[in-house]
Design a protein around this motif. Structure first.
Motif, PDB file in Angstrom:
ATOM      1  N   ASN A 167      -4.084  50.916  52.170  1.00  0.00           N
ATOM      2  CA  ASN A 167      -4.729  50.810  50.788  1.00  0.00           C
ATOM      3  C   ASN A 167      -5.351  52.029  50.392  1.00  0.00           C
ATOM      4  OD1 ASN A 167      -3.657  48.145  50.541  1.00  0.00           O
ATOM      5  ND2 ASN A 167      -5.641  47.501  51.422  1.00  0.00           N
ATOM      6  N   SER A 168      -5.482  52.659  49.342  1.00  0.00           N
ATOM      7  CA  SER A 168      -6.276  53.874  49.127  1.00  0.00           C
ATOM      8  C   SER A 168      -6.850  53.828  47.621  1.00  0.00           C
ATOM      9  CB  SER A 168      -5.164  54.887  49.112  1.00  0.00           C
ATOM     10  OG  SER A 168      -4.233  54.914  48.031  1.00  0.00           O
ATOM     11  N   ILE A 169      -7.822  54.577  47.699  1.00  0.00           N
ATOM     12  CA  ILE A 169      -8.565  55.041  46.165  1.00  0.00           C
ATOM     13  C   ILE A 169      -8.555  56.735  46.289  1.00  0.00           C
ATOM     14  CG2 ILE A 169     -10.557  55.281  44.636  1.00  0.00           C
ATOM     15  CD1 ILE A 169     -11.498  52.571  46.119  1.00  0.00           C
TER      16      ILE A 169
ATOM     17  N   SER B 105      -6.897  56.614  40.978  1.00  0.00           N
ATOM     18  CA  SER B 105      -5.696  55.912  41.349  1.00  0.00           C
ATOM     19  C   SER B 105      -6.290  54.595  42.413  1.00  0.00           C
ATOM     20  CB  SER B 105      -4.512  56.605  41.794  1.00  0.00           C
ATOM     21  OG  SER B 105      -3.534  55.607  42.345  1.00  0.00           O
ATOM     22  N   ILE B 106      -6.018  53.535  42.271  1.00  0.00           N
ATOM     23  CA  ILE B 106      -6.399  52.422  43.161  1.00  0.00           C
ATOM     24  C   ILE B 106      -4.901  51.647  43.617  1.00  0.00           C
ATOM     25  CG2 ILE B 106      -7.492  50.150  43.734  1.00  0.00           C
ATOM     26  CD1 ILE B 106      -9.597  50.966  41.811  1.00  0.00           C
ATOM     27  N   LYS B 107      -4.425  52.027  45.028  1.00  0.00           N
ATOM     28  CA  LYS B 107      -3.121  51.652  44.949  1.00  0.00           C
ATOM     29  C   LYS B 107      -3.336  50.879  46.501  1.00  0.00           C
ATOM     30  CE  LYS B 107       0.038  54.594  44.982  1.00  0.00           C
ATOM     31  NZ  LYS B 107       0.818  55.747  45.324  1.00  0.00           N
ATOM     32  N   SER B 108      -2.411  49.556  46.628  1.00  0.00           N
ATOM     33  CA  SER B 108      -2.507  48.643  47.531  1.00  0.00           C
ATOM     34  C   SER B 108      -0.990  48.705  48.260  1.00  0.00           C
ATOM     35  CB  SER B 108      -2.573  47.208  47.237  1.00  0.00           C
ATOM     36  OG  SER B 108      -1.527  46.640  46.356  1.00  0.00           O
TER      37      SER B 108
ATOM     38  N   GLU C 114      -0.654  49.026  41.682  1.00  0.00           N
ATOM     39  CA  GLU C 114      -1.446  50.229  41.464  1.00  0.00           C
ATOM     40  C   GLU C 114      -2.245  50.168  40.116  1.00  0.00           C
ATOM     41  OE1 GLU C 114      -0.836  55.065  41.403  1.00  0.00           O
ATOM     42  OE2 GLU C 114       0.752  53.815  41.491  1.00  0.00           O
TER      43      GLU C 114
ATOM     44  N   LYS D 221      -4.307  53.023  37.550  1.00  0.00           N
ATOM     45  CA  LYS D 221      -4.146  54.279  37.381  1.00  0.00           C
ATOM     46  C   LYS D 221      -4.822  54.849  36.196  1.00  0.00           C
ATOM     47  CE  LYS D 221      -1.836  58.681  38.670  1.00  0.00           C
ATOM     48  NZ  LYS D 221      -0.680  59.314  39.168  1.00  0.00           N
TER      49      LYS D 221
END
Length: 237
Positions: A149-151, A160-163, A168, A170
């Motif tokens: 997972n990332s920001i 962007s917040i992605k799992s 996502e 964005k």
């Protein structure tokens, strides 16, 4: 006993001093106690002597671990055994400061001593590189199975917040917000959920009739409205 000349005496003193002076070591976490924010660490580099001998360094207990934190804000990490860590050694005995958080006189005359260590997590050997982006700022979390997972704060001014699931959120540099969901979505306040309200509205429209010369008749687009309602309902969380 052989008589030593001055250069030999100085060299012997320096060699002995070097074996007692600790600066920093590459180590791994052995155990971590989150309640005290301390760890037991295992140094990875052996101590080498001028005669060619070497030996592993002993574990260091009760090592305070540094997290980025200040002014009430902090970022913490789930420290695990075998995580790599940079261990530094304080100039003086820090036991009193560590116990009380207050300024004071050192309890002993220890100097760069093995007992006065502090650990900074994040040091990585080459094979464990984070492969950091050269353009963006990222906060990432990877579990034991490699799911990520990332920001991301993009160099293009996007956020962007992605799992790992594929979802996502964005925010683009122009202010537009994109939401991509791998499953369902829920937008609500304390009493209502937005997609359910829109679905209910479309349900009312699909069943609405209008009075005509031949009696009540459904709206011309009633079937399309019902179809759109069904598609919308697949998004309901």
């Amino acid at each position: 006993m052989p008589v030593m000349d001055l250069p030999s005496i100085i060299k012997s003193y320096v060699d002995n001093f070097e074996t007692q002076l600790n600066t920093c070591v590459f180590a791994k976490i052995k155990t971590f106690d989150s309640s005290t924010q301390t760890a037991t660490v295992t140094p990875l580099v052996y101590r080498a002597y001028s005669d060619g001998a070497n030996q592993p360094l002993p574990d260091i207990d009760h090592v305070p671990i540094v997290f980025p934190a200040s002014g009430g804000g902090c970022i913490t990490f789930p420290i695990k055994p075998d995580d790599e860590v940079l261990v530094l050694f304080f100039q003086n005995d820090t036991d009193e400061v560590w116990d009380t958080g207050k300024a004071g006189i050192p309890s002993t005359v220890r100097y760069h001593d093995y007992n006065d260590a502090v650990g900074i997590v994040g040091l990585r050997s080459k094979g464990n590189s984070l492969e950091a982006s050269t353009e963006d700022v990222q906060i990432r979390f990877e579990d034991a199975s490699g799911k990520l997972n990332s920001i991301t704060l993009g160099s293009d001014k996007s956020i962007s917040i992605k799992s790992e699931s594929g979802s996502e959120i964005k925010q683009l540099s122009n202010g537009k917000i994109e939401v991509i969901t791998a499953s369902t979505i829920k937008i609500q306040n304390s009493s209502e959920e937005l997609i359910s309200l829109i679905s209910d509205l479309m349900g009312v429209l699909s069943s609405t009739t209008t009075n005509t010369m031949i009696g009540p008749q459904p709206l011309n687009d009633a079937s399309q409205i019902a179809s759109l309602k069904s598609r919308l309902d697949t998004l309901k969380g």
